[in-house]
Scaffold this active site. Structure first.
Site, short mmCIF file in Angstrom:
data_model
loop_
_atom_site.label_atom_id
_atom_site.label_comp_id
_atom_site.label_asym_id
_atom_site.label_seq_id
_atom_site.Cartn_x
_atom_site.Cartn_y
_atom_site.Cartn_z
N GLU B 46 0.97 -1.24 0.07
CA GLU B 46 0.03 0.01 0.14
C GLU B 46 0.95 1.05 0.03
O GLU B 46 2.06 1.30 0.69
CB GLU B 46 -0.91 0.00 1.12
CG GLU B 46 -1.76 1.32 1.16
CD GLU B 46 -2.49 1.72 2.56
OE1 GLU B 46 -2.40 0.73 3.48
OE2 GLU B 46 -3.28 2.69 2.54
N ASP B 111 9.98 6.19 14.69
CA ASP B 111 10.05 7.44 14.44
C ASP B 111 10.44 8.30 15.54
O ASP B 111 9.76 8.37 16.55
CB ASP B 111 8.50 7.70 14.01
CG ASP B 111 8.23 9.25 13.73
OD1 ASP B 111 7.00 9.52 13.16
OD2 ASP B 111 9.00 10.05 13.83
N ASP B 113 10.80 11.97 16.84
CA ASP B 113 10.50 13.30 16.61
C ASP B 113 10.83 14.24 17.75
O ASP B 113 10.58 13.93 18.91
CB ASP B 113 8.84 13.33 16.53
CG ASP B 113 8.09 14.41 16.09
OD1 ASP B 113 8.83 15.80 16.54
OD2 ASP B 113 7.32 14.47 15.68
#
Lengths: 507, 422
Positions: B46, B111, B113
């Protein structure tokens, strides 16, 4: 009385496990513990089928209860579980009992594979049971178990252990410089030791977890859970074939709905509660369903059949005598549309029935939570059922707010309701209304709620003596004041006996 | 300075050029096919696009590299995300019986951040970053890269700059791609040390024994702590900052330190006094734990990951070589071997790249090289990005892909060796 063999049930199990039945494995009961990989292939009588199943169910319910009341695997927990195993006839020293263990597990699979909730419950209790039984094995038998079940975990060599000594000591709880030499360590892919990895309780190197022998049970449990989960899914698919056997279907249904705790049919507290106490007790010690029924009764001066049964039996479990019950219900109904003659004709009989004074006695035990939740849902004009299950959430919320439940507590309860954990929601209601953090018991019966509540509130104070019934009956037409006492000689004798027996019972 | 003023309003004009001439489609396709070991691996992947005006489209999937290229060049997405490899083609998921359409595999991702560190950095906040706080990312990369390789045995890690204020890690090993949700969350929990939100003051609690993973991580932090925390972040300079640090210590230590700090103003010395005091206390106490100075270092420096990003097999994450719409910067691979030298402010922006392209074309024309139509578009494109600042990042990506190919070859050889043994 022996009934026909259930060979085809065994073959269905074979279908599920996709194994070809090659005849029973002579080594099957060679070890007291097993992973239930192979289904039993022998015939079992219906009687044994039922007995085994019920006893294992009682065992698993005990496991559940103990898991709530004690820290799992603590000394108390282990002692009590050991007692339970013995009293329910599951010691594992002989192969006879091992056979029972084997068969009963597979029967319960049939009963508990059908819904996600049932499966989760079953897996949890079987895992806790397995954990205990594995942990009490000596190291020698633990190793034997691993070998028998092809759980070939690489052993860490002595040299490697020496090189990694500090790391191993610092990552495994309970391993010290002294013990490390004697402990066997196993190298397992980290994916097979996720519980230990998640909590960082194990040393990892290049994707392998280094597990001390003492912790190997976690790995085995993971394996156990995975296998059982897959097996249950398979079983569920083959279930329709099993359910078509009319001998089995009612039993299996009964098992998955079974309540096997105390049934409150024999009360220790007969006559210890006075009618005047019911109003205050309904707000302090009744579960929400009974509080609701009591309130409805007081307001409407009437309850329909479902409500009368649920509430009436509950009150019997609480300790009301037949006299008191008749007095109680009559007094209330008469305030409404029912005159006392009609009461005697239509309602008194069923109350006596509840107390086993008419007809069959056995079926009228106070309803368990399961029964209240699952059977006979209320319709318009009914007040029975489980409010957490049957009430509109908005109405439930308002009701709880009016009972002064804190907003935070309310949120917790409503979340549990949303998750369909009705009994836990009621437990939370208990905790909030009694201002305790932990109820300390696993709720599955309204009378249990009452007993626990009384325990907590220091119940057992001297009960007020009941005022003589005739005096109370003065509101009623004089002639009817006789009706209660007329059957009393026999009844009173029985009640006296009840009192005597409870006198001799241990507290 | 290779920034070139980037104006988000120009994005619609720059993106077509970027996607036509610079985006490394063939390397991208090479990555996501993973050597063709699994049929339909690429077809069932996807992608999601964020288009102009914040229009978001999911369940994009493509059969070939060409299809992917054409679609991206047609849509000119502002942002491209990569999701999981599903059981069926995502673009056809509506035709699949509900429950049958499942996410099967995906890289294990992390991730990091910068905004998650707002409570412990004083130089910037929110979306801002500077060279001082970027050290936090360097520390994060060092710690996580080591752990993922040495503890978990993963070998193929792609670290990518997110384009604004963080970094992503794509763990591409076959074993990683096949991990379950439970396994991913277990890995993420293993790697998590800083716990608690607004309400929690003391976010790191260490007890005996200290796990080797924590010791290793502390080793990395210690290398950077003095320069990063004491000097750059001025941890023990201002009263406010000192108070915040000391709030992580037990009452008695705090009181004693405040007294010392009245006389000692030098932050480096102040830290020395703190560590001495804590060590003393620990040695004298019979109780376990008491690693307060280590907890402080970890709370201020240890990587903060979002477990939810790593947990989900179907979670979508920004694609490498995607553009960050707000900064214009390209999400480029980071060279972990030289992680200390990585400077987010030197990462090329799309405007710079387009400028470089124009300039190089002008040069080409000057040199009289004709734009030969028969030359394959592919080769032209390769010449194109090689003339820009993107070149070195694509080279990094190629090295990453080569390493994976090498491992795959090794696996095949191993398998055939085993078979030969018969």
């Amino acid at each position: 009385m022996k009934c026909t063999a259930l060979r085809h049930v065994g073959s269905l199990w074979c279908l599920q496990s996709r194994k070809v039945a090659l005849g029973s494995n002579p080594e099957l009961y060679g070890h007291c513990l097993q992973l239930y990989g192979q289904p039993p292939l022998e015939s079992v009588s219906l009687v044994q089928f039922e007995t085994f199943a019920v006893e294992r169910l009682k065992l698993l319910k005990s496991v559940e209860n103990l898991g709530v009341s004690y820290v799992k695997m603590s000394d108390d927990y282990q002692k009590k579980l050991s007692t339970e195993l013995c009293s329910l006839n599951f010691p594992h020293r002989t192969s006879v009992k091992r056979r029972k263990d084997h068969i009963s597990h597979f029967i319960l699979r049939l009963a508990y594979c059908q819904t996600e909730d049932l499966r989760r419950w079953f897996i949890q209790q079987e895992m806790d049971l397995f954990r205990y039984r594995f942990s009490i094995l000596s190291a020698k038998y633990k190793t034997e178990f691993l070998h028998r079940n092809n759980l070939k975990y690489d052993t860490v060599s002595i040299e490697e252990k020496k090189t990694l000594k500090d790391e191993l000591i610092n990552s495994s709880y309970g391993i010290s410089g002294a013990t490390i030499a004697e402990q066997e360590f196993y190298r397992v892919p980290f994916q097979d030791a996720l519980d230990l990895v998640r909590l960082r309780k194990v040393f990892l190197q290049v994707g392998y977890a280094y597990i001390p022998h003492q912790d190997i049970v976690t790995i085995v449990l993971n394996d156990f859970r995975t296998r059982l989960s897959k097996a249950l899914a398979l079983t569920a698919r083959s279930l329709p074939a099993v359910q078509s056997d009319e001998r089995l279907q009612p039993l299996l249904n009964h098992l998955s709905h079974a309540y096997v705790g105390q049934d409150y049919s024999f009360q220790k507290n007969i006559g210890k509660v006075s009618l005047e106490q019911i109003d205050p007790l309904s707000t302090t010690s009744f579960p929400l369903c009974m509080r609701q029924l009591h309130k409805a009764l007081r307001e409407q001066h009437h309850l329909r059949h479902g409500g009368r049964m649920q509430y009436g039996l509950f009150l019997k479990g609480v300790g009301l005598t037949l006299e008191q019950a008749l007095q109680f219900w009559r007094a209330e109904f008469v305030k409404g549309k029912v005159d006392s003659e009609k009461f005697d004709k239509a309602y008194a009989y069923s109350i006596r029935h509840m107390f086993g004074k008419e007809g069959k006695r056995t079926d009228y035990t106070p309803y368990s939570c399961m029964k209240v939740i699952l059977s006979n849902p209320p319709s318009q004009g009914d007040y029975h059922g489980c409010p957490f299950r049957h009430s509109d959430p908005e109405l439930l919320k308002q009701k709880l707010q009016s009972y002064k439940i804190s907003p935070g507590g309310l949120v917790q309860i409503l979340d549990l309701v949303k998750g369909m954990h009705y009994q836990l929601a009621c437990q939370k209601y208990f905790e909030l209304t009694h201002s305790v953090e932990d109820a300390g018991f696993s709720l599955n019966h309204p009378n249990q709620y009452f007993t626990e509540s009384q325990k907590l509130l220091g119940g057992g104070k001297e009960v007020k003596k009941e005022v003589e019934p005739p005096q109370r009956g003065q509101e009623i037409a004089g002639s009817n004041a006789q009706s209660a006492p007329t059957q009393s000689p026999k009844v009173q004798a029985l009640d006296k006996m009840g009192d005597l027996e409870s006198f001799f019972l241990d507290e | 300075m290779p920034t070139s003023d980037y104006d988000p309003a120009c994005l619609p004009d720059l993106l077509p050029l970027y996607y036509r001439r610079l985006f490394p489609f063939s390397q991208y396709y090479r990555w996501l096919t993973y050597g063709g070991v699994s049929k339909s691996y690429f077809q069932n992947r996807e992608f999601s696009f964020t288009l102009k005006d914040d229009i978001y489209v999911r369940y994009q999937s493509f059969s070939t590299q060409n299809e992917l290229e054409k679609e991206i060049q047609k849509m000119n997405p502002y942002k491209i995300d990569i999701g999981a490899v599903y059981s069926h083609r995502p673009s056809q998921h509506n035709t699949v019986k509900s429950g049958a359409f499942q996410a099967l595999e995906k890289e294990l991702v992390f991730d990091i951040d910068m905004t998650d560190y707002d409570d412990v950095r004083s130089c910037c906040s929110a979306a801002d970053i500077c060279s001082k706080c970027w050290t936090l990312m360097t520390i994060a990369i060092r710690i996580l890269d080591r752990a993922l390789r040495e503890d978990f045995g993963f070998q193929h890690l792609l670290w990518v700059y997110s384009g604004r204020r963080g970094v992503h890690c794509w763990v591409c090993d076959e074993a990683a791609r096949k991990l379950s949700v439970t396994a991913r969350s277990a890995v993420a929990e293993y790697l998590s040390l800083v716990k608690g939100g607004e309400e929690t003051v003391r976010k790191v609690v260490l007890s005996d024994p200290i796990h080797p993973f924590i010791s290793q991580s502390l080793g990395v932090v210690e290398n950077y702590f003095n320069k990063y925390a004491i000097v750059d972040q001025e941890l023990l300079a201002s009263k406010e900052s000192v108070d915040r640090v000391l709030s992580l210590l037990p009452e008695d230590v705090r009181k004693e330190l405040l007294v010392h700090y009245q006389n000692e103003k030098n932050p480096v010395n102040r830290w020395g006094i703190l560590t001495d005091l804590v060590n003393q206390k620990r040695e004298m106490s019979s109780k376990k734990g008491g690693y307060f100075e280590k907890e402080i270092m970890l709370q201020y420096c240890y990587p903060r990951l979002d477990v939810n990003v790593s947990k989900g097999v179907n979670h979508l994450l920004k694609s490498p070589f995607s553009i960050h719409p707000k900064t214009g910067r390209v999400s480029v691979p980071i060279d972990v071997r030289n992680v200390d030298k990585f400077n987010p402010f030197e990462v090329p922006t799309i405007s710079l790249l387009c400028e470089e392209l124009d300039k190089s074309r002008a040069d080409e024309e000057e040199d009289g090289i004709k734009n030969n139509e028969t030359q394959s578009a592919e080769r032209r494109k390769i010449r194109d990005y090689k003339r820009t600042s993107l070149a070195k990042y694509i080279k990094l990506f190629d090295q990453f892909l080569d390493a994976m190919a090498h491992t795959r070859k090794g696996e095949i050889l191993k398998k055939s060796d085993l078979q030969k043994e018969f």
